[in-house]
Design a protein around this motif. Structure first.
Motif, PDB file in Angstrom:
ATOM      1  N   ILE A 247       0.816  -1.218   0.000  1.00  0.00           N
ATOM      2  CA  ILE A 247       0.000   0.000   0.000  1.00  0.00           C
ATOM      3  C   ILE A 247       0.849   1.268   0.000  1.00  0.00           C
ATOM      4  N   LYS A 262      -6.052   4.983 -10.970  1.00  0.00           N
ATOM      5  CA  LYS A 262      -6.013   4.970  -9.507  1.00  0.00           C
ATOM      6  C   LYS A 262      -7.375   4.618  -8.924  1.00  0.00           C
ATOM      7  N   LYS A 264     -10.219   2.042  -7.786  1.00  0.00           N
ATOM      8  CA  LYS A 264     -10.237   0.675  -7.273  1.00  0.00           C
ATOM      9  C   LYS A 264     -10.860  -0.311  -8.253  1.00  0.00           C
ATOM     10  N   ARG A 267      -8.139  -2.110 -10.113  1.00  0.00           N
ATOM     11  CA  ARG A 267      -7.090  -2.819  -9.379  1.00  0.00           C
ATOM     12  C   ARG A 267      -7.560  -4.219  -9.015  1.00  0.00           C
ATOM     13  N   ASN A 286      -8.822  -4.746   2.407  1.00  0.00           N
ATOM     14  CA  ASN A 286      -8.761  -3.439   1.760  1.00  0.00           C
ATOM     15  C   ASN A 286      -9.727  -3.375   0.580  1.00  0.00           C
ATOM     16  N   ASN A 288     -11.511  -1.098  -0.238  1.00  0.00           N
ATOM     17  CA  ASN A 288     -11.472   0.245  -0.819  1.00  0.00           C
ATOM     18  C   ASN A 288     -10.374   0.375  -1.869  1.00  0.00           C
ATOM     19  N   LEU A 289      -9.469  -0.631  -1.938  1.00  0.00           N
ATOM     20  CA  LEU A 289      -8.356  -0.562  -2.875  1.00  0.00           C
ATOM     21  C   LEU A 289      -8.495  -1.532  -4.047  1.00  0.00           C
TER      22      LEU A 289
END
Length: 385
Positions: A247, A262, A264, A267, A286, A288-289
């Protein structure tokens, strides 16, 4: 004493003669331009048979150990020159690991084959039987991407580390496009180069992208070990450290160096064995990521003695949050793998608690043949929602 001086003088005289002879012998390139003879070992024939040879004149017996999981043992025969050989017939197309076992006790790589499987150890020699048309993990006549090796500073580990980054060919042509990123993690006996060297991730994605079966993406492959030991990436402390590194060090570096998204939704995180456990733990901690999480044969998820709540607190109370934030939770394991029943149970537990997931399997053990196919199938399903 005189005899001693005489012998010393004779030695110097002979050395001088040898030196002069060496000076008189001119360097020659004779023989350089002759055509190369038949490969000694391994020789892959058009009928998909393979001939293996090993020169070991002092050996009493030599056995070929063929395969990575379902290992086939075949006794080899010795000729008058001390060469041991065997021909395996009707070998299915694929990439195989093999070793020679000498005198039933000493395992040896093929000394004339530079293709080897290597990670935290050197595991064996590698031979490929190609297919026609070419397999999904076989080099094809398509646009080829690049593999970058990046050296970076891991702040949490206070050391310099390496990562591999696959960049598709089309990336250079679409400079205004923000590409998605898959963070792909290796197994406990591997390293950051294993998904390229053994997994052929770059070749698989080159083929998929050229066929329009996968969205063009970057793949980031970092080291998933803490101290070099194979289990260091699976401990609670190891997971916490690797999560912090990913992270705070890796993702920012990638997003600053490359024109990638960038968001999510662009990703994903996935991995094999140890890396599969890391991906599920880090991915679900995570949401949120990451929007896509993939596990290929993780031992952490299949061991009934491991309490996953110590890695992901309140995991089974997070159904709504996971379902809202994770577009795909991919769980897979080979049916010959001892981890298989544990994976099926984990899949059932997720279903029981209302956590959406997909379960995938194949007739494989804990081996690259399975993980390559999982990368292919997983890559086709991400970044499309």
């Amino acid at each position: 004493m005189k005899m001693r001086y005489f012998l010393i003088g004779l030695q110097f005289l002979l050395s001088g003669i040898n030196f002069l002879n060496a000076q008189e012998k001119a360097f020659s390139t004779e023989g350089w331009w002759e055509p190369e003879g038949e490969k000694f070992s391994p020789v892959v024939h058009e009928d998909r048979s393979i001939t293996f040879r090993l020169n070991a004149p002092q050996a009493d017996n030599v056995t070929l150990l063929f395969g990575e999981w379902d290992i086939v043992e075949k006794k080899m025969k010795k000729d008058d020159l001390g060469n041991w050989s065997i021909n395996l017939k009707n070998v299915e197309s694929g990439i195989y690991q093999y070793n020679f076992l000498i005198n039933n006790s000493f395992k040896k790589l093929d000394p004339v084959n530079p293709n080897i499987k290597v990670g935290t150890n050197i595991y064996g020699s590698i031979v490929e039987v190609p297919d026609t048309p070419a397999r999904f993990d076989q080099l094809q006549e398509v646009p080829h991407g690049e593999v970058h090796i990046i050296t970076y500073r891991s702040i949490v580990l206070d050391k310099t580390r390496k990562m591999y980054v696959y960049v598709p060919k089309i990336y250079q042509e679409l400079k205004d496009v923000k590409f998605p990123v898959l963070y792909l993690r290796h197994g406990g006996g591997d390293n950051e180069g294993s998904w390229i060297n053994d997994g052929r991730a770059n070749i698989i994605l080159d083929n998929l992208i050229s066929q329009g079966k996968s969205k063009p993406m970057l793949i980031v492959m970092s080291n998933g070990l803490i101290d070099g030991s194979w289990s260091s990436g699976s401990t609670i402390e190891g997971m916490n450290t690797l999560e912090e590194e990913l992270i705070n060090d890796i993702i920012p570096l990638i997003e600053n160096r490359y024109h990638v998204s960038k968001n999510k939704k662009d990703r994903a995180i996935a991995g094999l064995s140890m890396g599969g456990g890391q991906s599920v733990v880090i991915g679900l901690r995570n949401p949120n990521l990451f929007s896509f999480v993939g596990d290929f044969s993780a031992g952490l998820l299949s061991d009934p003695d491991i309490d996953l709540s110590t890695y992901i607190p309140d995991l089974f109370k997070m159904a709504d949050s996971i379902n809202q934030n994770i577009d795909l939770l991919w769980i897979s394991c080979g049916s010959k793998d001892p981890r298989f029943l544990g994976h099926k149970k984990f899949h059932s537990i997720l279903n029981k608690h209302g956590i959406k997931n997909e379960f995938h399997q194949g007739s494989y053990g804990h081996e690259w043949q399975f993980w390559r196919s999982q990368l292919k199938d997983f890559s086709k399903q991400i970044f499309i929602k």
